[in-house]
Design a protein around this motif. Structure first.
Motif, mmCIF file in Angstrom:
data_model
loop_
_atom_site.group_PDB
_atom_site.id
_atom_site.type_symbol
_atom_site.label_atom_id
_atom_site.label_comp_id
_atom_site.label_asym_id
_atom_site.label_seq_id
_atom_site.Cartn_x
_atom_site.Cartn_y
_atom_site.Cartn_z
ATOM 1 N N MET A 1 -38.965 27.648 -4.958
ATOM 2 C CA MET A 1 -40.306 26.871 -4.226
ATOM 3 C C MET A 1 -40.791 25.673 -5.149
ATOM 4 O O MET A 1 -41.591 24.917 -4.495
ATOM 5 C CB MET A 1 -41.262 28.160 -4.066
ATOM 6 C CG MET A 1 -40.697 29.186 -3.007
ATOM 7 S SD MET A 1 -40.345 28.457 -1.331
ATOM 8 C CE MET A 1 -38.717 29.071 -1.152
ATOM 9 N N GLY A 2 -40.816 25.822 -6.383
ATOM 10 C CA GLY A 2 -41.372 24.779 -7.080
ATOM 11 C C GLY A 2 -40.509 23.691 -7.429
ATOM 12 O O GLY A 2 -41.008 22.594 -8.176
ATOM 13 N N LEU A 3 -39.479 23.472 -6.918
ATOM 14 C CA LEU A 3 -38.569 22.314 -7.204
ATOM 15 C C LEU A 3 -38.881 21.184 -6.631
ATOM 16 O O LEU A 3 -39.345 21.152 -5.445
ATOM 17 C CB LEU A 3 -37.067 22.811 -6.932
ATOM 18 C CG LEU A 3 -36.282 23.772 -7.450
ATOM 19 C CD1 LEU A 3 -34.730 23.906 -7.084
ATOM 20 C CD2 LEU A 3 -36.434 23.396 -9.187
ATOM 21 N N ASP A 4 -38.627 20.069 -7.326
ATOM 22 C CA ASP A 4 -39.063 18.616 -6.634
ATOM 23 C C ASP A 4 -37.468 18.205 -6.461
ATOM 24 O O ASP A 4 -36.395 18.848 -6.437
ATOM 25 C CB ASP A 4 -39.389 17.727 -7.827
ATOM 26 C CG ASP A 4 -38.576 17.505 -8.684
ATOM 27 O OD1 ASP A 4 -37.525 18.112 -9.121
ATOM 28 O OD2 ASP A 4 -38.980 16.876 -9.873
ATOM 29 N N ARG B 1 -36.247 33.163 -6.322
ATOM 30 C CA ARG B 1 -36.170 32.484 -7.507
ATOM 31 C C ARG B 1 -34.399 32.713 -7.597
ATOM 32 O O ARG B 1 -33.722 33.583 -7.122
ATOM 33 C CB ARG B 1 -36.627 33.801 -8.587
ATOM 34 C CG ARG B 1 -38.256 33.785 -8.793
ATOM 35 C CD ARG B 1 -38.550 34.442 -9.927
ATOM 36 N NE ARG B 1 -38.102 33.666 -11.172
ATOM 37 C CZ ARG B 1 -38.954 32.637 -11.464
ATOM 38 N NH1 ARG B 1 -39.668 32.156 -10.948
ATOM 39 N NH2 ARG B 1 -38.328 32.130 -12.518
ATOM 40 N N THR C 1 -35.533 36.856 -3.171
ATOM 41 C CA THR C 1 -36.294 36.045 -2.455
ATOM 42 C C THR C 1 -37.618 37.224 -2.315
ATOM 43 O O THR C 1 -37.106 38.653 -2.097
ATOM 44 C CB THR C 1 -36.070 35.797 -1.244
ATOM 45 O OG1 THR C 1 -35.534 36.774 -0.249
ATOM 46 C CG2 THR C 1 -34.919 34.734 -1.517
ATOM 47 N N THR D 1 -42.815 29.705 3.431
ATOM 48 C CA THR D 1 -43.351 30.402 2.478
ATOM 49 C C THR D 1 -42.795 31.708 1.778
ATOM 50 O O THR D 1 -41.840 31.990 2.245
ATOM 51 C CB THR D 1 -44.746 30.696 3.398
ATOM 52 O OG1 THR D 1 -44.397 31.853 4.111
ATOM 53 C CG2 THR D 1 -45.680 29.996 3.987
ATOM 54 N N ASP E 1 -37.646 28.770 -10.359
ATOM 55 C CA ASP E 1 -38.300 28.935 -9.043
ATOM 56 C C ASP E 1 -37.939 28.138 -7.878
ATOM 57 O O ASP E 1 -38.489 26.935 -8.230
ATOM 58 C CB ASP E 1 -39.695 28.990 -9.581
ATOM 59 C CG ASP E 1 -40.726 29.037 -8.186
ATOM 60 O OD1 ASP E 1 -40.030 29.385 -7.208
ATOM 61 O OD2 ASP E 1 -42.012 28.777 -8.287
ATOM 62 N N SER F 1 -41.613 33.685 -1.713
ATOM 63 C CA SER F 1 -41.036 32.898 -2.957
ATOM 64 C C SER F 1 -39.669 33.442 -3.042
ATOM 65 O O SER F 1 -38.882 34.194 -2.453
ATOM 66 C CB SER F 1 -41.863 33.845 -4.231
ATOM 67 O OG SER F 1 -41.097 35.149 -4.257
ATOM 68 N N TRP G 1 -33.658 20.005 -7.105
ATOM 69 C CA TRP G 1 -32.804 20.420 -6.105
ATOM 70 C C TRP G 1 -31.454 19.781 -6.153
ATOM 71 O O TRP G 1 -30.353 20.697 -5.864
ATOM 72 C CB TRP G 1 -33.509 20.176 -4.576
ATOM 73 C CG TRP G 1 -34.376 21.178 -3.927
ATOM 74 C CD1 TRP G 1 -35.777 21.023 -3.708
ATOM 75 C CD2 TRP G 1 -34.261 22.632 -3.444
ATOM 76 N NE1 TRP G 1 -36.296 21.942 -3.232
ATOM 77 C CE2 TRP G 1 -35.593 22.994 -3.151
ATOM 78 C CE3 TRP G 1 -33.077 23.311 -3.547
ATOM 79 C CZ2 TRP G 1 -35.673 24.216 -2.977
ATOM 80 C CZ3 TRP G 1 -33.410 24.566 -3.367
ATOM 81 C CH2 TRP G 1 -34.446 25.080 -3.006
ATOM 82 N N ASN H 1 -32.942 24.103 0.641
ATOM 83 C CA ASN H 1 -33.841 23.264 0.966
ATOM 84 C C ASN H 1 -33.434 22.486 1.834
ATOM 85 O O ASN H 1 -33.207 21.227 1.703
ATOM 86 C CB ASN H 1 -34.377 22.595 -0.229
ATOM 87 C CG ASN H 1 -35.700 21.884 0.275
ATOM 88 O OD1 ASN H 1 -36.480 21.901 1.137
ATOM 89 N ND2 ASN H 1 -35.923 20.528 -0.637
#
Ligand SMILES: Nc1ncnc2c1ncn2[C@@H]1O[C@H](COP(=O)(O)OP(=O)(O)OP(=O)(O)O)[C@@H](O)[C@H]1O
Ligand SMILES: Nc1ncnc2c1ncn2[C@@H]1O[C@H](COP(=O)(O)OP(=O)(O)OP(=O)(O)O)[C@@H](O)[C@H]1O
Ligand SMILES: [Mg+2]
Ligand SMILES: [Mg+2]
Ligand code: NI
Lengths: 314, 286, 312, 341, 502
Positions: free
Chosen positions: A72-75, A65, A7, A61, A70, A63, A79, A52
């Motif tokens: 932070m970019g998961l839908d 990985r 992170t 906020t 990534d 990042s 998740w 999450n």
């Protein structure tokens, strides 16, 4: 060893109140990493943010990985794939974290069936294997049992079995032994260490007991008021602390002879942090800038990081 | 000074409106009803009891809510009804709270036989549907305001007794009570200082929630002809008058709306109060 | 002469139709100025014993004496003035003060002989202004100090502290323990200090008793207990405490599960988990007494007395 | 298990009997506190002037005996299944109840089932959408339901659906051209279906709609509110978070984990809601001309008809205890932690 | 409901709000029970339409009366048969009358002085212990419907002197009718409905409808239903104001057969106020009689006396009092605290809530300065209080056992049963009222009786503790297609068998 979780400046606010600031953590494959800190320092919130699972109204906020994912970019679906199968979690209170009305077997197999597409029988066989692995006697029978029929230690081991069911690569253990007795704690610690050795599992282990860190974790992070104040190999951090807070924490532990050495003052309340170093009001080694500048976590060589320009630099 | 305060109240209000618009609306509605109840004679355009030959006039400029069978102005009667329903609901709830509170306190604190007897007694009351028992009591003693209140207190005290008892049972095991007793505090002053103050909170919330219920039950009894005696302008009995003949819809619709708004306001406020006292139920954030 | 004597006390709880014997024939004595530590795993009966010790509940059998006078279990009567010197500090910092009364009001409950609330606050290092505040305005550590101030009001001779710092942070823990120990020493009070934190007990207790499933398995002066545990359970407890060191290893694991307290094995209760269990263990173990320590174990018997057992 | 179940049931039976005895004592007490003399209330003017008739009446109803003798006599008869003769209908209370109870059940049961289904679904939705618009709407809706006087709602429903729109029948259980189906359960819809008489079944069903609608409204509001807060409570539990942490899809978590745990308190409250529903029937039946226990109770109460009041009270007390028993049994079924004891 | 009724051409639906305890003619009491019993059991004599002044032959072809009005001889028609096909004989008539008398149920009071003997198979002689010109009218009452004695006896009925205890026939008669009327009982559901079917063996003209359903529906439902009704339906409780807004195509028929009156207690021990004649006169003068009549709506009128216009001997409307507040105020001057507790039963009668009526009275009285405390009571309590004689004042509608008001004289005259409950003893009464009553009883021919009644009422209006308030009509509201749906003020409300399709 390659880095599994990394992170960078992860920050979490809950309903607008910043609770975790700039947390940069990393966990390597097959490594047990410890997080220590007083109550309310943001350990759990950090852990939750990695899955999450934060309460509504939280904002994250920075990042994070996980392997090549990534976070932070998961839908939502992303998740679901990561949770349980990539990263899984064990909670502090095993009594609360197990569903009281579902049998152990059911709780152990349901996500195997969704994640791994196993049929009932295969899942069952694996469940027996898992219970055996966490040393629960008579696993066949245990599958039919309900959580209330287990002792505290057994419950926590069952919870670990559930977390391991889909062969995650990272296990986040949020104070898994705080609610347990020392003898029972010893069993859990041994179990985690064995799993690491045998399966290459990585563990992010959260605790407030520095002794546990020393015994278990290869590397450690010390949290205070939502910030990492110090990190490095556990032995280095605990035996040669370079942040006054770590030192004070170690000092406050019971020791033979003489009275205990409490840290003066009281912990920082989120949202009411002092402008400078969060530990400044309780610190014995302050300089004027401590109360104005928030120190950043600086590398001091050898995988060691300290957020204290006054002491850490020495 | 007043300016500062006005500003503060204004800010507080604005914040409230933004955060909990429904609660604020309910508070305003209730406030309006309270004003209506207090100032009924000033607000009502006519004497609520005055009969006129204009029976069953539909709503018009002269009679906004129309008139009833005896030519009485329904708006005035609805307005005056607030003077009956709201204070009576308060009376019912406070009496029930008092009776149930004292009994629940004793049951929880004394335990054993007292507890057993009282709990069986509450069971007994629960075994009757509220309205049927209330009906039997009022029918037996004859319809009147006093008897209706009495009947509703009889049917509603057990709720409070149970709630208070269960909080007392919890408090009885609280360390602060033990600590006080260990210091030599006598049982009575422990009851007064430690048990009582801690059990009023839940009971208070319950009472607020029950206020609406009391209005409803009272209206139901009156609807059945077992409430305050005529010619009192009671909303339930006004609806009953309209029920004879639905084509004169205004006779029953307006008192019904009055009940609805008052009860709704009570319920919304009770709900919000519960949220405040027991933040676990709070809306918005978990 | 002991100021608090617990003699052969048995405590039973009845709930849901089953009877749990939480404490089974325990004797402990506390002398003035002495801190006795009581350790044991969760559910072994420490709190049950503590409650009986101060008279919050009645024992099934056995006796508790305070200053030579039998302690009457608290009933509907006001507590006898002679017993007010026996006080307790509770674990739950949030629950041990009434949330709806000011601190000062609650402290005044116990004030006798014209002593002032102010003084009490000063003794626990709290400002006078604390008296007007409500408990929720304080942190856990501060609340615990206030609770201690309250117990001090009647000038107690013995304090039973049931895990007084378990719920606190490391640093508050240290503050509260220091305060408590300081007061006990300064006033020559006795204290029964219950904890599951062995390291902490080791730090403060003069003598330590180890409890397992409702029985005391071993008592000894603290340092001797630590350096030379005689009962296998004591040994296991000591070994399970993680320590910080360069070559720290994982604490030793004790096999098996804690038996169901409602269904206690016959003979030695520890036998199901004991690494040294042997056939004789199915009989009640003998209680061996040295001048200042006791052990209840067949192994100790075999090895010929209390003094030279090696359980390793 | 079976042994403890038996013991449990025996204990419950004892409590039930005690409760029902209490119910009779209370009812007897209330009615005997009444200033009125049943003799003058039940005999015509002329008969009252005839001492022989008065004496005969007193003897017939046992009014010449002291209250406790009357009470014991009542109990004696009750044990033999005789609840006496209703003064208002002149028929045995037992047979009255047998004809009125099914009518009430015919509207109360569907209302309860509907309320449970709708209440659970909507409450769940609100809890899952906690704090969002859906939640607010549901919350206000539930409060609105709780705040509406049932008798008024009945009138409005009748006015709108019958008077204005003409889509619903006005009241009663069956249209005039139909005869009630042969009695099996006493519920017309069921009996008509059993008899294969679809026209009657359809007609009876139409008559059910409005009363069931009003009763459902009463019950659903309470349930929604309760389900919502129960589910919120569960949602806060660690085990729900743990279920999400396992990577289970939301649907599975809600269905398997949330619903199951949340239902336990819902079951408890369902018992209370059912009792409230029975209360509601008094008013609703009066307005819809539904010949059920509610109407019977109302008439009995206003006529101070002791045997009928006692009969209704006993019936309701019995329902209350049975519902509680079912609730407790369901508890044990759903929650493995709860042992019957 | 409203959706139905018209679908089946041969069903007549009667909507009424009812409580029926029994359909046994010997015990029947409630209005709807009388309606049904009248359709199932023929009586010796009957009335047609709304005319109750003169009985007409029914089972009896003819009758003769002795001049002293004690002996009546009836000749039965030869062709009358019971529903089971057996002929109606004198035995059945004697059995039925004796049974009613000996059952000592509600209807017994009408026949207490009568006894019947069979002269031959077709001749029955009824004798009255006292001279009574009303015997033929009494015999037209539904309770005196002739029961098939054989069937009834087989099912537990008896006409013996011990019938009150020994008769168990009601059980049977509540399920099966045993009369010779145009209808037979199909089902009797005390809660919901009574279903009648045409009697296949009926001796007279076949009724137009083969099936009659008498449904229990409250007034408001009746109104809603009738507003939409298309088939053969009629309602019995839509009266007065409730008629407003109904489609004008509906047929209504009504007769003013009810009088509402208040009583004041004349016993000074009960109330010094109400026993004061000045108070009574003030109250009488304070009431707005026209307003009250308007309250009842269509079919109502002010009350000129205690006898409603439907019956012989009623006073003309022109005799009705008028409101005179000035007089009332004047009269009240001598009374310290003109207030009283006013009890009434909390019921709705003929579509009018008695509470509304009482409220109107209270409002009027208040204008004159009289304070009335309204005290609604459950009917049972009200009756108890009223009969206890301790209530200050009360109010209720009056109904008659049979369509002749003579019985009022016997009950309401000073010193008589009802009067005593108002504390009206002979000593407290003006002698003229006693005299007027005696005159009524002495008159044997109808015209003389009617005149006597009028005199008596005038005396009562002046001196009695009763204040007649208003008269109101019973009503039958029928769908346009129905004929003959006429209100009958003889207890049975409407003759179902007379209803046809036009
Ligand atoms: N749901 C929440 N809403 C608002 N603030 C929260 C919430 N949960 C936690 N916090 C705050 O966030 C901060 C960090 O909490 P967190 O649970 O991460 O602490 P922790 O280090 O895990 O402590 P502990 O050792 O007690 O578990 C705390 O100050 C807490 O008060
Ligand atoms: N009120 C009670 N009713 C029934 N059983 C009880 C009760 N209180 C305690 N117990 C049981 O008695 C045993 C001893 O409990 P106790 O609280 O004394 O243990 P403890 O050593 O204080 O544990 P902990 O370290 O968790 O505080 C436990 O098995 C517990 O389940
Ligand atoms: Mg945490
Ligand atoms: Mg404890
Ligand atoms: Ni700990």
């Amino acid at each position: 060893m390659s880095v599994l979780l990394e992170t960078d400046r992860l920050a979490v606010s809950l309903s607008g109140v910043p609770v975790v600031h700039d947390a940069s953590l990393s966990v390597r494959e097959g490594e047990i990493v410890g997080i220590a800190g007083e109550s309310g320092s943001g350990k759990s919130i950090t852990a939750m943010s990695l899955l999450n699972l934060l309460p509504p109204g939280a904002s994250v906020t920075g990042s994070a990985r996980f392997g090549d994912v990534d976070l932070m970019g998961l839908d939502k679906r992303g998740w679901q794939r990561v949770r349980g199968a990539g990263i899984s979690m064990v909670f502090q209170d095993p009594t609360a974290a197990l569903h009281p009305m579902l049998s152990i077997g059911r709780q152990l197999t349901e996500h195997m069936r969704t994640h791994l597409g196993m049929d009932r029988r295969a899942a069952r066989n694996r469940a027996v294997e898992l219970l055996d692995q966490v040393r629960i006697p008579a696993p066949e029978k245990a599958l039919r049992a309900y959580p209330h029929q287990f002792s505290g230690g057994m419950r926590q081991r069952a919870a670990i079995a559930i977390a391991l069911a889909c062969q995650p690569r990272l296990l986040i253990a949020d104070e898994p032994t705080t609610a347990l007795d020392v003898t029972v704690q010893a069993g859990i610690l041994a179990l985690l260490d064995r799993l690491r050795a045998e399966t290459g599992l990585s563990v992010l282990f959260i605790t407030h007991d520095l002794g546990v860190l020393s015994a278990l974790a290869a590397r450690s992070y010390v949290f205070y008021a939502g910030r990492v104040l110090e990190s490095g190999p556990t032995n280095e951090v605990l035996l040669r602390p370079r942040h006054p807070y770590t030192a004070a924490l170690l000092d406050a532990r019971p020791h033979s002879g003489g009275p205990l050495n409490p840290i003066p003052g009281s912990p920082v309340v989120p949202g009411a942090a002092p402008p400078g170093c969060p530990f400044e009001p309780r610190c014995g080694f302050t300089q004027p800038e401590c109360s104005t500048v928030v120190p950043i976590l600086d590398s001091v060589g050898d995988d060691r990081h300290v957020a204290c320009p006054v002491w850490g630099g020495r | 000074m007043t300016e500062i305060r006005g500003g503060r109240v204004g800010r507080w209000l604005r914040k409230g409106v933004r955060r909990q618009p429904v609660t604020v609306i309910a508070a305003v509605v209730l406030l309006v009803w309270l004003v209506v109840a207090i100032a009924a004679p000033l607000i009502a355009p006519y004497d609520p009891l005055a009969q006129s030959p204009q029976s069953y006039d539909p709503p018009s400029g002269e009679h906004w809510f129309g008139t009833d069978e005896l030519g009485r102005d329904i708006l005035s009667r609805v307005v005056h009804g607030a003077r009956l329903s709201i204070p009576l609901a308060l009376a019912i709830v406070s009496l029930a709270l008092l009776v149930g509170g004292v009994l629940g306190l004793l049951a929880g604190y004394l335990g054993r036989v007292v507890d057993e007897i009282l709990m069986r007694l509450t069971d007994l009351v629960f075994a009757f549907p509220q309205i049927i028992l209330a009906m039997a009591v009022t029918a037996a003693f004859g319809p009147s305001t006093f008897n209706a209140v009495l009947a509703l207190v009889i049917v509603s005290w057990p709720v409070y007794a149970r709630v208070i008892r269960s909080t007392v049972l919890v408090i009885r095991e609280e360390d602060y009570l033990h600590a006080a007793r260990l210091l030599g505090v006598g049982p009575v002053s422990a009851l007064r200082k430690d048990v009582l103050p801690n059990s009023v909170g839940p009971a208070g919330v319950l009472a607020t929630l029950e206020l609406g219920n009391a209005v409803l039950l009272l209206a139901a009894l009156s609807f059945l002809g077992l409430g305050p005696r005529p010619p009192a302008a009671e909303w339930g009995s006004m609806i009953a008058l309209g029920a004879h003949d639905l084509s004169k819809w205004w006779v029953s619709v307006f008192p019904g709306l009055a009940i609805l708004t008052v009860v709704l306001a009570f319920n919304v406020l009770g709900d919000s109060l519960r949220d405040r006292i027991d933040p676990r139920y709070a809306g918005g954030q978990r | 002469m002991s100021v608090l004597e617990i003699e052969d006390v048995t405590v039973e709880h009845r709930s849901a139709g089953r009877t749990v014997r939480a404490v089974d024939g325990v004797s402990i004595a506390v002398r003035p100025g002495e801190i006795v530590g009581l350790v044991g795993e969760s559910g072994c009966g420490k709190s049950s014993l503590a409650r009986v010790a101060v008279g919050l509940s009645a024992p099934r059998s056995g006796a508790v004496r305070f200053g030579g006078r039998p302690v009457t279990p608290l009933g509907w009567r006001r507590r006898h003035p002679d017993e007010v010197g026996l006080q307790m500090v509770f674990q739950n910092t949030a629950g041990s003060l009434n949330p709806r009364r000011t601190v000062g009001d609650q402290l005044a409950d116990g004030v006798r002989n014209g002593r002032q609330v102010r003084e009490l606050l000063a003794q626990v290092g709290m400002p006078e202004s604390a008296a007007e505040k409500y408990p929720h305005e304080f942190s856990g550590g501060q609340r615990q100090r206030l609770a201690i101030a309250r117990t001090l009001a009647p000038e107690p001779a013995v304090i039973v502290a049931d895990e007084p710092v378990t719920a606190l942070d490391a640093s508050s823990q240290a503050q509260v323990v220091n305060l408590l120990v300081g007061l006990v020493r300064a006033r020559d009070m006795g204290m029964l200090f219950i904890s599951h934190d062995l390291a902490l007990v080791r730090q403060i207790a003069d003598r330590t008793a180890v409890m397992y499933l409702g029985r005391i398995v071993e008592t000894a002066p603290t340092e001797r207990l630590w350096s030379d545990p005689r009962h296998p359970y004591t040994r296991a407890l000591v070994d399970a405490v993680p320590v910080i060191s360069e070559h720290a290893t994982l604490p030793a694991v004790l096999a098996g599960e804690v038996p169901d307290p409602a269904n206690i094995p016959s003979g030695c209760r520890f036998r199901s988990r004991c690494p040294h269990a042997m056939p004789t263990c199915d009989q009640e173990p003998p209680v061996l007494t040295d001048d200042d320590r006791t052990v209840a174990c067949w192994l100790a018997e075999q090895k010929g007395g209390v003094s030279n057992v090696d359980t390793r | 298990m079976s042994g403890s179940l038996t013991r449990f049931l025996v204990k419950r039976l004892a409590i039930t009997i005690g409760l029902l005895l209490g119910v009779t004592v209370v009812t007897f007490g209330i009615v005997h506190l009444v200033p009125g003399d049943p003799v003058s209330a039940n005999l015509s003017d002329q008969a009252l002037n005839d001492p022989a008739a008065v004496r005969a009446f007193r003897e017939k109803w046992g009014l010449d005996q002291p209250v406790y003798v009357q009470y014991l006599r009542y109990l004696g008869n009750l044990v033999q299944g005789d609840m006496g003769i209703s003064q208002q209908t002149g028929r045995p209370v037992v047979s009255d109840l047998l004809s009125y109870v099914p009518a009430t059940l015919e509207i109360a049961l569907p209302a309860m089932v509907l309320a449970l289904l709708i209440g659970t679904a909507v409450g769940l939705l609100a809890a899952v959408r906690h704090g969002r618009a859906t939640d607010q709407v549901v919350r206000v809706g539930a409060l609105l339901g709780l705040s509406t006087p049932p008798f008024w709602l009945s009138l409005v429903a009748l006015y709108v659906f019958f008077y204005l729109l003409g889509v619903a029948p006005s009241g009663g259980r069956l249209s005039a051209q139909f005869s009630p189906p042969p009695t099996v359960t006493g519920m017309y819809t069921v009996d008509a279906v059993l008899a294969g008489d679809w026209a009657v079944a359809w007609d009876a069903f139409q008559h059910l709609i409005l009363p069931v609608f009003v009763l459902t409204c009463i019950a659903v509001a309470t349930l929604v509110r309760f389900v919502r807060s129960a589910m919120l409570e569960v949602l806060r539990q660690d085990y729900i978070r743990a279920a999400y942490a396992k990577g289970l899809p939301t649907g599975v978590v809600v269905r398997r984990h949330l619903l199951r745990a949340g239902l336990v308190p819902v079951i408890t409250v369902s018992g209370l809601v059912f009792a409230a529903l029975l209360s509601g029937t008094v008013l609703v039946e009066n307005i819809f001309g539904w010949p059920g226990v509610g109407q019977y109770a109302y008439r009995a109460a206003t006529a101070l008809d002791l045997p009928s009041i006692l009969g209704v009270s006993l019936f309701v007390g019995l329902v209350y205890t049975i519902v509680n028993l079912v609730v407790d049994l369901l508890y044990g079924l759903i929650d493995p932690r709860i042992r019957l004891s | 409901g409203g959706s139905g009724g018209g679908g089946d051409g041969s069903t007549l639906t009667v909507h009424t709000s009812f409580v029926i305890k029994t359909l046994d003619p010997g015990k029947v009491y409630e209005a709807t029970g009388l309606t049904a019993v009248h359709a199932m059991y023929d009586t010796l004599l009957t009335f047609t339409g709304s005319d109750v002044s003169k009985p007409v032959p029914n089972l009896a072809e003819s009758f003769t009366a002795s001049p002293d009005a004690t002996t009546y001889t009836f000749t039965l028609r030869g062709n009358a048969k019971f529903a089971d096909g057996s002929p109606v004989t004198a035995d059945d008539v004697v059995f039925s009358l004796s049974r009613v008398k000996n059952l000592k149920a509600s209807p017994a009071v009408m026949v207490a002085d009568l006894s019947a003997v069979k002269r031959d198979d077709r001749t029955v002689v009824v004798t009255s212990a006292k001279p009574d010109p009303n015997v033929p009218i009494i015999l037209a009452m539904p309770a005196l419907g002739v029961v098939n004695a054989k069937v009834a006896k087989q099912n537990g009925a008896t006409d013996g002197a011990d019938a009150a205890a020994a008769d168990t026939g009601q059980k049977y008669l509540d399920v099966t009718s045993a009369g010779s009327g145009p209808y037979v009982l199909k089902t009797f559901d005390a809660a919901a409905q009574v279903v009648l079917e045409a009697n296949p063996n009926y001796w007279g003209r076949k009724p137009a409808f083969t099936r009659v359903v008498i449904r229990n529906a409250d007034v408001q439902n009746q109104k809603l239903t009738m507003a939409k009704a298309t088939g053969a339906e009629l309602a019995l409780d839509i009266t007065g104001k409730l008629l407003d807004g109904l489609p004008s195509t509906l047929r209504t028929s009504g007769v003013r057969d009810t009088v509402y009156f208040m009583y004041l207690n004349f016993d000074p021990a009960v109330s010094p106020v109400t026993s004061n004649p000045a108070f009574r006169d003030a109250l009488r003068a304070s009431i707005d009689y026209q307003g009250l009549a308007d309250l009842f709506g269509k079919g109502a009128g002010p009350a000129a006396g205690l006898v409603p216009p439907a019956f012989p001997g009623a006073l003309p409307d022109s005799d009705a009092p008028k409101q005179d507040l000035a007089k009332a105020t004047e009269l009240l001057k001598g009374i310290a605290n003109p207030s009283a507790k006013f009890i009434y039963p909390a019921i709705t009668y003929r579509g009018v809530d008695l509470g509304t009526v009482a409220t109107k009275v209270q409002g009027d009285a208040a204008k004159a300065g009289i304070k009335l405390e309204l005290t609604p009571q459950p009917l049972a309590t009200f009756l108890d209080q009223m009969r206890g004689g301790k209530s200050e004042m009360g109010f209720s509608p009056q109904s008659l056992n049979y369509p002749v008001a003579d019985s009022m004289v016997n009950n309401m005259a000073p010193g008589q049963g009802t009067a005593l409950r108002a504390g009206w003893t002979v000593q407290r009464a003006d002698p003229s009222t006693v005299e007027a009553g005696k005159k009524v009883n002495a008159a044997l021919d109808p015209a003389a009786r009617a005149t006597g009644m009028q005199e008596w009422q005038r005396a009562m209006n002046k001196y009695s503790p009763y204040i007649a308030l208003a008269t109101n009509s019973g009503m039958v509201v029928a769908t346009p297609s129905l004929t003959g749906a006429e209100y009958t003020p003889a207890g049975w409300q409407v003759d179902i068998a007379a209803i046809g399709r036009g």
